[in-house]
Motif scaffolding. Structure first.
Motif, short mmCIF file in Angstrom:
data_model
loop_
_atom_site.label_atom_id
_atom_site.label_comp_id
_atom_site.label_asym_id
_atom_site.label_seq_id
_atom_site.Cartn_x
_atom_site.Cartn_y
_atom_site.Cartn_z
N ASN A 129 0.70 -1.20 0.08
CA ASN A 129 0.00 -0.11 0.16
C ASN A 129 0.78 1.21 -0.02
O ASN A 129 0.19 2.27 0.30
N ALA A 130 2.14 1.11 -0.47
CA ALA A 130 3.09 2.33 -0.54
C ALA A 130 2.37 3.37 -1.14
O ALA A 130 2.37 4.50 -0.73
N LEU A 131 1.82 3.17 -2.43
CA LEU A 131 1.40 4.39 -3.40
C LEU A 131 0.31 5.01 -2.71
O LEU A 131 0.37 6.35 -2.59
N TRP A 132 -0.77 4.19 -1.98
CA TRP A 132 -1.81 4.83 -1.28
C TRP A 132 -1.43 5.61 -0.26
O TRP A 132 -2.05 6.76 0.11
N TRP A 133 -0.26 5.01 0.53
CA TRP A 133 0.11 5.81 1.80
C TRP A 133 0.64 7.33 1.26
O TRP A 133 0.49 8.37 1.83
N ASN A 134 1.41 7.12 0.29
CA ASN A 134 2.00 8.52 -0.50
C ASN A 134 1.22 9.55 -0.78
O ASN A 134 1.28 10.49 -0.59
N LEU A 135 0.33 9.05 -1.55
CA LEU A 135 -0.97 9.78 -1.87
C LEU A 135 -1.64 10.49 -0.91
O LEU A 135 -2.11 11.46 -0.93
N THR A 136 -1.99 9.54 0.22
CA THR A 136 -2.63 10.11 1.21
C THR A 136 -2.05 10.71 2.47
O THR A 136 -2.22 11.83 2.74
N GLY A 137 -1.03 10.18 2.79
CA GLY A 137 -0.34 10.49 4.02
C GLY A 137 0.59 11.55 3.80
O GLY A 137 0.89 12.77 4.51
N PHE A 138 1.31 11.87 2.48
CA PHE A 138 2.04 12.84 2.14
C PHE A 138 1.54 13.96 1.18
O PHE A 138 1.58 15.10 1.39
N VAL A 139 1.08 13.50 0.05
CA VAL A 139 0.66 14.26 -0.95
C VAL A 139 -0.63 15.10 -0.56
O VAL A 139 -0.89 16.40 -0.50
N LEU A 140 -1.69 14.58 -0.24
CA LEU A 140 -3.04 14.93 0.42
C LEU A 140 -2.74 15.92 1.57
O LEU A 140 -3.12 17.06 1.46
N VAL A 141 -2.06 15.43 2.55
CA VAL A 141 -1.73 16.21 3.77
C VAL A 141 -0.69 17.28 3.44
O VAL A 141 -1.01 18.72 3.78
N GLY A 142 0.09 17.04 2.55
CA GLY A 142 1.01 18.21 2.07
C GLY A 142 0.32 19.53 1.50
O GLY A 142 0.56 20.48 1.39
N GLY A 143 -0.67 18.97 0.59
CA GLY A 143 -1.53 19.70 -0.02
C GLY A 143 -2.28 20.77 0.84
O GLY A 143 -2.56 22.00 0.70
N LEU A 144 -3.05 20.11 1.57
CA LEU A 144 -3.75 20.90 2.88
C LEU A 144 -2.69 21.64 3.69
O LEU A 144 -3.18 22.76 3.97
N LEU A 145 -1.29 21.02 3.85
CA LEU A 145 -0.65 22.15 4.90
C LEU A 145 -0.13 23.24 4.08
O LEU A 145 0.10 24.58 4.46
N PHE A 146 0.14 23.22 2.86
CA PHE A 146 0.36 24.19 1.76
C PHE A 146 -0.83 25.33 1.88
O PHE A 146 -0.55 26.55 1.99
N ALA A 147 -1.84 24.84 1.84
CA ALA A 147 -3.38 25.76 1.76
C ALA A 147 -3.27 26.35 3.15
O ALA A 147 -3.37 27.61 3.29
N PHE A 148 -3.22 25.73 4.26
CA PHE A 148 -3.05 26.02 5.66
C PHE A 148 -2.16 27.27 5.80
O PHE A 148 -2.43 28.24 6.26
N GLY A 149 -0.77 26.87 5.31
CA GLY A 149 0.19 27.78 5.57
C GLY A 149 -0.06 29.14 4.81
O GLY A 149 0.16 30.43 5.33
N MET A 150 -0.42 29.17 3.61
CA MET A 150 -0.56 30.13 2.78
C MET A 150 -1.75 31.06 3.30
O MET A 150 -1.63 32.18 3.44
N LEU A 151 -2.83 30.43 3.62
CA LEU A 151 -3.98 31.26 4.23
C LEU A 151 -3.58 31.91 5.46
O LEU A 151 -4.03 32.84 5.72
N TYR A 152 -2.85 30.92 6.42
CA TYR A 152 -2.65 31.55 7.73
C TYR A 152 -1.76 32.92 7.53
O TYR A 152 -1.99 33.83 8.37
N GLY A 153 -0.71 32.69 6.85
CA GLY A 153 0.18 33.88 6.64
C GLY A 153 -0.55 35.07 5.87
O GLY A 153 -0.75 36.19 6.52
N LEU A 154 -1.63 34.65 5.11
CA LEU A 154 -2.37 36.02 4.48
C LEU A 154 -3.28 36.41 5.73
O LEU A 154 -3.61 37.68 5.69
N LEU A 155 -3.90 35.53 6.45
CA LEU A 155 -4.64 36.01 7.69
C LEU A 155 -3.99 37.10 8.54
O LEU A 155 -4.46 38.01 9.17
N LEU A 156 -2.62 36.80 8.62
CA LEU A 156 -1.77 37.64 9.47
C LEU A 156 -1.27 38.86 8.86
O LEU A 156 -0.36 39.46 9.49
N SER A 157 -1.64 38.88 7.56
CA SER A 157 -1.07 39.97 6.70
C SER A 157 0.42 39.77 6.56
O SER A 157 1.13 40.90 6.31
N ASP A 158 0.83 38.67 6.30
CA ASP A 158 2.32 38.65 6.27
C ASP A 158 2.78 37.39 5.09
O ASP A 158 2.69 36.39 5.26
#
Length: 200
Positions: free
Chosen positions: A50-79
């Protein structure tokens, strides 16, 4: 226009929830995986079930959400710099989907896996530093960022000094990064109308 605090918080919390759920699910499905002694990266390593499914879920999907969170959090703080730093961490986390070869650590893919982890974590630490020394932010936000950065560095120092193993250091780093994300997200959700920065 600033992002909605609660939405930013939910994105961060979903990222944490998906990672924990995937870790439990894929860890249980891999009979040779030890929650205490193995690197999380083993779940996505070459030849693992299940390496492919872990990589897609645990890394790619979570990483994409962290990207969105980080970008929006910075914009929320006007930074904008903070937004870039935290979003780069998300990209680095997503790129850890490059599978390691657990038997041969000096292969190109194994090296790439390690490099993106290090770069991603470095961007996250720079982001925390940016948070911790921004006088326009509320004191609790700055204190949490500084405390988290110190604990993260100490956890790595413990491995360098031989106090604990690399797998345990790996667990500590994951716990610290996602613990900060969860606490910050819950704060955003719990007080959606309260400004994070002193300027409002």
């Amino acid at each position: 226009m600033k992002p909605n605090r609660a939405i930013v918080g939910y994105i961060g919390l979903v990222a944490v929830g998906i990672l924990l759920g995937a870790l439990v699910l894929f860890g249980a499905a891999n009979k040779e995986f030890s929650y205490l002694n193995d690197f999380v990266s083993k779940l996505g390593a070459i030849g693992e079930p299940n390496a492919l499914w872990w990589n897609l879920t645990g890394f790619v999907l979570v990483g994409g959400l962290l990207f969105a969170f980080g970008m929006l959090y910075g914009l929320l703080l006007s930074d904008r710099l903070l937004a870039v730093l935290l979003s780069l961490f998300g990209i680095g986390f997503a790129l850890t989907a490059i599978p390691m070869d657990m038997d041969v650590s000096d292969t190109a893919v194994s090296k790439a896996h390690i490099v993106v982890i290090c770069f991603g974590l470095a961007f996250w630490l720079f982001g925390l530093s940016r948070l911790g020394y921004n006088p326009h932010l509320e004191k609790r936000v700055r204190k949490r960022a500084n405390f988290t950065a110190i604990v993260l560095v100490l956890s790595m120092l413990g491995f360098v000094l031989g106090w604990w193993s690399m797998p345990l250091t790996h667990r500590l780093v994951f716990g610290i990064v996602f613990g900060w994300t969860a606490i910050t997200s819950l704060e955003l959700i719990g007080s959606p109308d309260s400004p994070v920065d002193k300027k409002g």
